[in-house]
Write a protein that holds these residues in place. Structure first.
Motif, PDB file in Angstrom:
ATOM      1  N   ALA A 150      -3.566 -10.152 -54.149  1.00  0.00           N
ATOM      2  CA  ALA A 150      -2.471  -9.326 -54.684  1.00  0.00           C
ATOM      3  C   ALA A 150      -1.098  -9.959 -54.437  1.00  0.00           C
ATOM      4  CB  ALA A 150      -2.519  -7.931 -54.054  1.00  0.00           C
ATOM      5  N   VAL A 151      -0.890 -10.530 -53.236  1.00  0.00           N
ATOM      6  CA  VAL A 151       0.459 -11.052 -52.957  1.00  0.00           C
ATOM      7  C   VAL A 151       0.810 -12.212 -53.891  1.00  0.00           C
ATOM      8  CG1 VAL A 151       0.707 -10.256 -50.573  1.00  0.00           C
ATOM      9  CG2 VAL A 151      -0.331 -12.474 -51.007  1.00  0.00           C
ATOM     10  N   LYS A 152      -0.208 -12.842 -54.451  1.00  0.00           N
ATOM     11  CA  LYS A 152       0.081 -13.924 -55.409  1.00  0.00           C
ATOM     12  C   LYS A 152       0.734 -13.356 -56.668  1.00  0.00           C
ATOM     13  CE  LYS A 152      -3.116 -17.281 -53.711  1.00  0.00           C
ATOM     14  NZ  LYS A 152      -4.490 -17.510 -53.481  1.00  0.00           N
ATOM     15  N   LYS A 153       0.555 -12.063 -56.904  1.00  0.00           N
ATOM     16  CA  LYS A 153       1.142 -11.445 -58.104  1.00  0.00           C
ATOM     17  C   LYS A 153       2.534 -10.870 -57.825  1.00  0.00           C
ATOM     18  CE  LYS A 153      -3.271 -10.208 -60.091  1.00  0.00           C
ATOM     19  NZ  LYS A 153      -4.145  -9.161 -60.576  1.00  0.00           N
ATOM     20  N   LEU A 154       2.924 -10.817 -56.555  1.00  0.00           N
ATOM     21  CA  LEU A 154       4.197 -10.183 -56.204  1.00  0.00           C
ATOM     22  C   LEU A 154       5.267 -11.253 -56.021  1.00  0.00           C
ATOM     23  CD1 LEU A 154       2.887  -7.719 -53.448  1.00  0.00           C
ATOM     24  CD2 LEU A 154       3.093  -7.297 -55.906  1.00  0.00           C
ATOM     25  N   ARG A 155       6.481 -10.959 -56.547  1.00  0.00           N
ATOM     26  CA  ARG A 155       7.614 -11.865 -56.354  1.00  0.00           C
ATOM     27  C   ARG A 155       8.679 -11.148 -55.533  1.00  0.00           C
ATOM     28  NH1 ARG A 155       8.857 -12.854 -61.695  1.00  0.00           N
ATOM     29  NH2 ARG A 155      10.819 -11.752 -61.439  1.00  0.00           N
ATOM     30  N   GLY A 156       9.313 -11.861 -54.640  1.00  0.00           N
ATOM     31  CA  GLY A 156      10.380 -11.234 -53.851  1.00  0.00           C
ATOM     32  C   GLY A 156      10.228 -11.588 -52.390  1.00  0.00           C
ATOM     33  N   ALA A 157      10.929 -10.822 -51.560  1.00  0.00           N
ATOM     34  CA  ALA A 157      10.846 -11.026 -50.111  1.00  0.00           C
ATOM     35  C   ALA A 157      10.253  -9.756 -49.534  1.00  0.00           C
ATOM     36  CB  ALA A 157      12.236 -11.261 -49.547  1.00  0.00           C
ATOM     37  N   PHE A 158       9.137  -9.886 -48.823  1.00  0.00           N
ATOM     38  CA  PHE A 158       8.500  -8.653 -48.354  1.00  0.00           C
ATOM     39  C   PHE A 158       7.616  -8.886 -47.137  1.00  0.00           C
ATOM     40  CE2 PHE A 158       6.215 -10.499 -51.987  1.00  0.00           C
ATOM     41  CZ  PHE A 158       5.001 -10.812 -51.412  1.00  0.00           C
ATOM     42  N   ALA A 159       7.436  -7.796 -46.400  1.00  0.00           N
ATOM     43  CA  ALA A 159       6.391  -7.722 -45.383  1.00  0.00           C
ATOM     44  C   ALA A 159       5.588  -6.480 -45.750  1.00  0.00           C
ATOM     45  CB  ALA A 159       6.996  -7.574 -44.003  1.00  0.00           C
ATOM     46  N   LEU A 160       4.268  -6.627 -45.853  1.00  0.00           N
ATOM     47  CA  LEU A 160       3.415  -5.504 -46.247  1.00  0.00           C
ATOM     48  C   LEU A 160       2.390  -5.248 -45.149  1.00  0.00           C
ATOM     49  CD1 LEU A 160       2.543  -6.708 -49.872  1.00  0.00           C
ATOM     50  CD2 LEU A 160       4.090  -4.840 -49.300  1.00  0.00           C
ATOM     51  N   VAL A 161       2.121  -3.981 -44.888  1.00  0.00           N
ATOM     52  CA  VAL A 161       1.089  -3.632 -43.905  1.00  0.00           C
ATOM     53  C   VAL A 161       0.193  -2.581 -44.562  1.00  0.00           C
ATOM     54  CG1 VAL A 161       0.651  -2.693 -41.621  1.00  0.00           C
ATOM     55  CG2 VAL A 161       2.647  -4.119 -42.000  1.00  0.00           C
ATOM     56  N   ILE A 162      -1.133  -2.809 -44.462  1.00  0.00           N
ATOM     57  CA  ILE A 162      -2.059  -2.007 -45.262  1.00  0.00           C
ATOM     58  C   ILE A 162      -3.220  -1.528 -44.404  1.00  0.00           C
ATOM     59  CG2 ILE A 162      -3.485  -2.040 -47.370  1.00  0.00           C
ATOM     60  CD1 ILE A 162      -1.303  -4.984 -46.903  1.00  0.00           C
ATOM     61  N   VAL A 163      -3.650  -0.275 -44.648  1.00  0.00           N
ATOM     62  CA  VAL A 163      -4.916   0.206 -44.072  1.00  0.00           C
ATOM     63  C   VAL A 163      -5.808   0.681 -45.218  1.00  0.00           C
ATOM     64  CG1 VAL A 163      -4.115   0.859 -41.760  1.00  0.00           C
ATOM     65  CG2 VAL A 163      -3.871   2.492 -43.642  1.00  0.00           C
ATOM     66  N   SER A 164      -7.126   0.597 -44.995  1.00  0.00           N
ATOM     67  CA  SER A 164      -8.086   1.003 -46.028  1.00  0.00           C
ATOM     68  C   SER A 164      -9.071   2.004 -45.427  1.00  0.00           C
ATOM     69  CB  SER A 164      -8.849  -0.237 -46.519  1.00  0.00           C
ATOM     70  OG  SER A 164     -10.042   0.150 -47.158  1.00  0.00           O
ATOM     71  N   LYS A 165      -9.419   3.016 -46.200  1.00  0.00           N
ATOM     72  CA  LYS A 165     -10.368   4.002 -45.652  1.00  0.00           C
ATOM     73  C   LYS A 165     -11.780   3.425 -45.543  1.00  0.00           C
ATOM     74  CE  LYS A 165     -11.720   6.580 -49.772  1.00  0.00           C
ATOM     75  NZ  LYS A 165     -11.498   7.739 -50.596  1.00  0.00           N
ATOM     76  N   LYS A 166     -12.031   2.324 -46.284  1.00  0.00           N
ATOM     77  CA  LYS A 166     -13.363   1.718 -46.215  1.00  0.00           C
ATOM     78  C   LYS A 166     -13.525   0.824 -44.997  1.00  0.00           C
ATOM     79  CE  LYS A 166     -13.981   2.005 -51.151  1.00  0.00           C
ATOM     80  NZ  LYS A 166     -13.520   1.418 -52.377  1.00  0.00           N
ATOM     81  N   GLU A 167     -12.414   0.383 -44.423  1.00  0.00           N
ATOM     82  CA  GLU A 167     -12.472  -0.470 -43.222  1.00  0.00           C
ATOM     83  C   GLU A 167     -11.533   0.143 -42.182  1.00  0.00           C
ATOM     84  OE1 GLU A 167     -12.544  -4.877 -44.494  1.00  0.00           O
ATOM     85  OE2 GLU A 167     -11.868  -3.773 -46.257  1.00  0.00           O
ATOM     86  N   PRO A 168     -11.954   1.255 -41.592  1.00  0.00           N
ATOM     87  CA  PRO A 168     -11.019   2.082 -40.812  1.00  0.00           C
ATOM     88  C   PRO A 168     -10.456   1.444 -39.546  1.00  0.00           C
ATOM     89  CG  PRO A 168     -13.267   2.956 -40.701  1.00  0.00           C
ATOM     90  CD  PRO A 168     -13.290   1.846 -41.694  1.00  0.00           C
ATOM     91  N   ASN A 169     -11.133   0.472 -38.980  1.00  0.00           N
ATOM     92  CA  ASN A 169     -10.613  -0.087 -37.729  1.00  0.00           C
ATOM     93  C   ASN A 169      -9.958  -1.444 -37.937  1.00  0.00           C
ATOM     94  OD1 ASN A 169     -11.312   2.110 -36.093  1.00  0.00           O
ATOM     95  ND2 ASN A 169     -13.467   1.473 -36.301  1.00  0.00           N
ATOM     96  N   LYS A 170      -9.209  -1.506 -39.012  1.00  0.00           N
ATOM     97  CA  LYS A 170      -8.577  -2.782 -39.347  1.00  0.00           C
ATOM     98  C   LYS A 170      -7.190  -2.521 -39.963  1.00  0.00           C
ATOM     99  CE  LYS A 170     -11.038  -6.054 -41.662  1.00  0.00           C
ATOM    100  NZ  LYS A 170     -11.681  -6.630 -42.869  1.00  0.00           N
ATOM    101  N   ILE A 171      -6.246  -3.376 -39.624  1.00  0.00           N
ATOM    102  CA  ILE A 171      -4.939  -3.351 -40.295  1.00  0.00           C
ATOM    103  C   ILE A 171      -4.704  -4.759 -40.838  1.00  0.00           C
ATOM    104  CG2 ILE A 171      -2.448  -3.063 -40.001  1.00  0.00           C
ATOM    105  CD1 ILE A 171      -3.006  -1.224 -37.640  1.00  0.00           C
ATOM    106  N   VAL A 172      -4.253  -4.845 -42.092  1.00  0.00           N
ATOM    107  CA  VAL A 172      -3.949  -6.155 -42.665  1.00  0.00           C
ATOM    108  C   VAL A 172      -2.451  -6.215 -42.963  1.00  0.00           C
ATOM    109  CG1 VAL A 172      -4.344  -7.696 -44.633  1.00  0.00           C
ATOM    110  CG2 VAL A 172      -6.273  -6.493 -43.580  1.00  0.00           C
ATOM    111  N   ALA A 173      -1.851  -7.369 -42.662  1.00  0.00           N
ATOM    112  CA  ALA A 173      -0.414  -7.529 -42.911  1.00  0.00           C
ATOM    113  C   ALA A 173      -0.173  -8.822 -43.670  1.00  0.00           C
ATOM    114  CB  ALA A 173       0.327  -7.577 -41.576  1.00  0.00           C
ATOM    115  N   ALA A 174       0.853  -8.809 -44.539  1.00  0.00           N
ATOM    116  CA  ALA A 174       1.223 -10.027 -45.264  1.00  0.00           C
ATOM    117  C   ALA A 174       2.706 -10.249 -45.094  1.00  0.00           C
ATOM    118  CB  ALA A 174       0.886  -9.870 -46.748  1.00  0.00           C
ATOM    119  N   ARG A 175       3.076 -11.470 -44.814  1.00  0.00           N
ATOM    120  CA  ARG A 175       4.497 -11.754 -44.644  1.00  0.00           C
ATOM    121  C   ARG A 175       4.982 -12.769 -45.678  1.00  0.00           C
ATOM    122  NH1 ARG A 175       8.677 -14.247 -40.206  1.00  0.00           N
ATOM    123  NH2 ARG A 175      10.160 -14.580 -41.857  1.00  0.00           N
ATOM    124  N   ASN A 176       6.068 -12.407 -46.348  1.00  0.00           N
ATOM    125  CA  ASN A 176       6.731 -13.339 -47.239  1.00  0.00           C
ATOM    126  C   ASN A 176       8.233 -13.103 -47.096  1.00  0.00           C
ATOM    127  OD1 ASN A 176       7.699 -14.898 -49.256  1.00  0.00           O
ATOM    128  ND2 ASN A 176       6.859 -13.702 -50.943  1.00  0.00           N
TER     129      ASN A 176
END
Ligand code: M6R
Length: 609
Positions: free
Chosen positions: A150-176
């Motif tokens: 997904a981040v390959k489709k996003l342009r700009g400056a961002f930090a994203l942090v995501i949780v998913s109900k299918k993988e409850p004990n995990k947090i994923v973060a992306a930095r740009n």
């Protein structure tokens, strides 16, 4: 800009991320929210206003979770409401995300997603990113694979942090380009936008690198590159105390904010220059309106007034548009003559300055078009103006305004170029200006390297009884701002004026005890400035010159010299000279033992008339 917190581990994640947000309160915010993993879904709670509003809801019942993310928002897209607060869901509420920064191509992405039948419930760019990630997750793979695609489709400056109900004990973060720091605990992992939020829980942190993805579980943290390859995790041990961590290791917020200016320049330009090199200002008047405007009145106070003076230079020089600049307090009591075809521009960092707001109401009662240049989204001035351009400088905490000034002047430049573009103003090379604006952040970075030279000068002149600030053209406007900074935080009397005015009175004040700071960034008038330098020196005054790296004239005559990088446009060179002037005020104040971030008698937001 915004505050980010996240925790996965055996403790109550809700309590921890809320505490982490509280530790980021000094950054400023207008709404806050949290997402945590409940039994079979992600629970999201968000509230506009103070953090305590969110806290009240959280406390209203017993809650616990082992992974949670939380966010305090400083609005950039959409007003500060419950709905616009983060976290945001994707289309199927499979994931929730929080975000810091700006997704520049969110318009195009939104259009595509709408065509595919997506529904949106906020005006934010963040919700678009959530839907893009949700779609990728639907195509297969785990959460980190989806985020990476997904981040390959996003342009700009961002930090994203995501949780998913299918993988409850995990947090994923992306930095740009927007900061994110990971914290390594004992059987727990966490993250935040700033180190202070992590310090009560761990002192072992990893500052995420550009274009990387982090995967946090309670056992470990993994870092991946854009292709999903594992990168080494290299923690550092933080020794700072909490207070200095809040200031990012800087001794004062003012110093931090001066150093943030290269980044602020990028943020202010962000989303406003398109891929064809054209200025794109969303939210200003329609194109035909500019042809009707016969005069501009810029109305503001203090530093914002000085930014207005720079706006006048541009409007008159580039557009030949008659422009007056007023102090808000004088404007409202001065019975101003207002042409019905005029435009009133209100400049304010806080958006709450009482005199500026009153002047705005006066213009509205006379049915004059109004435009705000404001930093705080959702503030009174931003809401009252017919149109508002946001400076996108992020929260400014020190009472002395620094980065907001640079952003305000930059917005004037963008506005002038926008009008020139619309009207095809002869002689204005918008493309050359755009190239130079895109270089400005790098030039500002170079200008930051003047700090040591300025510090050495301060050590020599710290006991001065009076400081003159002088210049011609745009440098004369900068002189006013340099003087305001010095008197405001170092409590040194100043005398500021166009250099040519000296012999009409102020020269009488010059003797061996005074210093004179001369801005001379415009080579075309440097000879005239040098005549004024000699007038001061002849009476015993010490002269400090601020000029460009290409100058060969000022270096011959000044007692002390600071050089800033040269831009192709004199106006932008002059703007860059604010950086050494800010350093000058800061280091003079420090050497004289003054309180810097909260100078005596002054407040950040002046809401009384
Ligand atoms: O929030 P505003 O920009 O409307 O504030 C205007 C002035 O009070 C402000 O710029 C003030 O002069 C600064 N503290 C100077 O550093």
């Amino acid at each position: 800009m915004c505050g980010i917190a996240g925790y996965v581990g055996p403790k109550n994640a809700i309590e921890i991320v809320f505490d982490q947000l509280k530790r980021l309160e000094y950054r400023g915010y207008d709404s806050a929210g949290i997402a945590y993993l409940a039994d079979d879904h992600i629970e999201v709670i968000k509230k506009a206003g103070k953090l305590s509003n969110l806290g009240d809801v959280l406390l209203s019942e017993q809650r616990s979770a082992h992974s949670a993310i939380a966010h305090s928002r400083w609005a950039t897209h959409g007003a500060p409401t419950d709905g616009n607060a983060h976290p945001h869901f994707d289309e199927h509420e499979d994931i929730a995300i929080i975000h810091n920064g700006i997704i520049e191509n969110y318009h195009e992405l939104r259009e595509d997603l709408l065509k595919q039948g997506h529904h949106f419930y906020s005006q934010t760019d963040t919700e678009i990113a959530a839907h893009v990630i949700g779609d990728e997750l639907g195509k297969g793979g785990n959460l980190e694979d989806a985020v990476r695609r997904a981040v390959k489709k996003l342009r700009g400056a961002f930090a994203l942090v995501i949780v998913s109900k299918k993988e409850p004990n995990k947090i994923v973060a992306a930095r740009n380009a927007s900061p994110l720091v990971l914290g390594i605990g004992c059987g727990e992992s966490m993250l935040a936008s700033d180190i202070p939020a992590l310090l009560p829980y761990t002192r072992d942190v990893v500052v995420m690198e550009e274009n990387t993805i982090a995967v946090l579980t309670e056992e470990k943290i993994e870092i991946l590159d854009g292709e999903g390859r594992q990168l080494p995790v290299q923690p550092q041990h933080i020794e700072w105390d909490l207070a200095s961590a809040e200031r990012g290791g800087f001794e004062h917020f003012m110093l931090k904010e001066i150093h943030e200016q290269p980044k602020v320049i990028t943020q202010t330009l962000s989303g406003r220059i398109d891929s064809k090199g054209k200025v794109r200002l969303d939210g200003v008047f329609s194109d035909h309106v500019w042809a009707e405007i016969d005069r501009v009145n810029i109305i503001s106070c203090g530093t914002a007034y000085h930014a207005g003076l720079m706006g006048k230079h541009l409007f008159e020089k580039l557009l030949r548009l008659p422009t007056d600049v007023y102090y808000s307090s004088e404007f409202r009591y001065g019975d101003p003559v207002l042409s019905p075809r005029s435009l009133a521009v209100f400049v304010s960092q806080s958006g709450e300055t009482a005199d500026t707001l009153a002047a705005l109401k006066l213009c509205k009662s006379r049915r004059i078009r109004t435009l705000g240049i404001v930093n705080v989204i959702g503030s009174s001035i931003a809401r009252e103006c017919d149109r508002t351009l946001f400076t996108q400088a992020g929260p400014e905490i020190s009472v002395a305004s620094t980065k907001a000034y640079t952003a305000q002047v930059l917005v004037f430049a963008l506005l002038a170029l926008h009008i020139a573009q619309v009207q095809e103003t002869p002689g204005v090379r918008v493309d050359e200006w755009v190239d130079e604006l895109l270089r400005l952040s790098d030039l500002a970075e170079d200008a930051l390297s003047t700090e040591e030279a300025v510090k050495a000068i301060c050590a020599k002149v710290k006991d001065t009884s009076l400081a003159f600030f002088l210049g011609r053209g745009a440098d004369a406007s900068l002189a006013l701002e340099g003087a305001l900074k010095l008197k405001e935080i170092a409590y040194i009397p100043t005398q500021e004026s166009p250099a040519g005015e000296m012999k009409h009175g102020p020269l009488a004040l010059v003797d061996e005890s005074v210093i004179a700071v001369f801005g001379a960034t415009d080579a075309s008038i440097v000879d005239k400035v040098i005549s004024n330098v000699r007038e001061v020196q002849a009476r015993g005054g010490t002269v400090i010159g601020v000029t460009t790296t290409e100058d060969r004239a000022m270096e011959q005559v000044t007692d002390l010299l600071v050089r800033i990088p040269k831009s192709k446009f004199e106006f932008l060179s002059a703007l860059l000279s604010i950086i050494p002037l800010q350093f000058f005020a800061y280091h003079m104040a420090k050497l004289r033992g003054c309180e810097i971030d909260q100078p005596r008698n002054l407040a950040k937001s002046v809401t009384v008339e």
